[in-house]
Design an enzyme around this catalytic site. Sequence first.
Site, short mmCIF file in Angstrom:
data_model
loop_
_atom_site.label_atom_id
_atom_site.label_comp_id
_atom_site.label_asym_id
_atom_site.label_seq_id
_atom_site.Cartn_x
_atom_site.Cartn_y
_atom_site.Cartn_z
N TYR A 10 -3.50 1.57 -9.18
CA TYR A 10 -2.41 2.52 -8.97
C TYR A 10 -2.54 3.17 -7.60
O TYR A 10 -1.57 3.28 -6.85
CB TYR A 10 -2.43 3.58 -10.07
CG TYR A 10 -1.30 4.58 -9.97
CD1 TYR A 10 0.03 4.18 -10.07
CD2 TYR A 10 -1.57 5.94 -9.80
CE1 TYR A 10 1.06 5.10 -9.99
CE2 TYR A 10 -0.54 6.87 -9.72
CZ TYR A 10 0.78 6.44 -9.82
OH TYR A 10 1.80 7.36 -9.73
N SER A 51 2.13 9.33 -4.29
CA SER A 51 1.39 10.19 -5.22
C SER A 51 0.10 10.63 -4.57
O SER A 51 -0.43 9.95 -3.68
CB SER A 51 1.08 9.40 -6.50
OG SER A 51 0.12 10.07 -7.31
#
Length: 306
Positions: free
Chosen positions: A179, A153
């Site tokens: 994350y 990501s």
Amino acid sequence: MTEHITTPFDVESTAAQVVAGIDLTGRRAVVTGGASGIGVETARALASTGAEVTLAVRDTSAGQRVADEIGGNVRVAAVDLADRASVAAFVAGWDGPLHMLINNAGVMATPETRTPEGWELQFATNHLGHFALTTGLHRFLAAEGARVVSVSSAAHLMSPVVFDDIHFVERPYDPWAAYGQSKTANVLLAVEATKRWAADGITVNAVMPGGIRTNLQRHVGREAMDAMIAQAVEDGFRLKTPEQGAATSVLVATSPLLEGVGGRYFEDCAEALPNDGNMVSGVAAYALDPAAATRLWEVTEKTLAG
């Protein structure tokens, strides 16, 4: 300096477009998280090529509904990436060659949660579980040479892997930093696995799908997510449909144009350029750092062996 890779596809291409004309009959693929979001469209595109696709999912009922809807040779198997025993059971149940492994599943910005081992949940799910799955399936991937796709990501730009405190024991928990480092770990896995497994003909690449509204965002409030998306769009981010979001994963898994290519990070169906300081595109130097990749591999092996 290696050549920067481009393809005829771009930010608007869909998964169906990138596999048009590709015949993968007789090939086998596993898609983790294949029951929702871009996992569904990844599985659909792979199945359309004639490949046998296994949806590796926590919720097998949801997986079966997706398999029935896609049709073709789509199977369902249970795996919980945050549970070592579940991953081991999936590996033990696999038999025969494996040509494509799409490490697509993930959790994002969860409240502070720990596994029974004390591992931070996002790192445990997004990295440790996929590492255990990928290394566990190595002998099947090596049967004929295979491609592994590690779904990362742009959030990897939020944090390198903080080796001194991966699991937020000493520092305050930050859901986005957690994350971000798990997504950096996804890229580092591609770098190190490609190096270690080159002789087996296995290539591993990381991809950034793009901005897509999916169930991945369930832990983020709607207002907060809307604000983040609005800011990202202002910064040049383009929202994608799930069909477009799956395109880069499918391209890297199937395209003849990428034969033998590994250890790289792709976005919008092309190799990403170095990040220039923005928070929406490009790849951070620390995510491709060979020394960090080797260190992460060794730390991960030790963690999983403990």
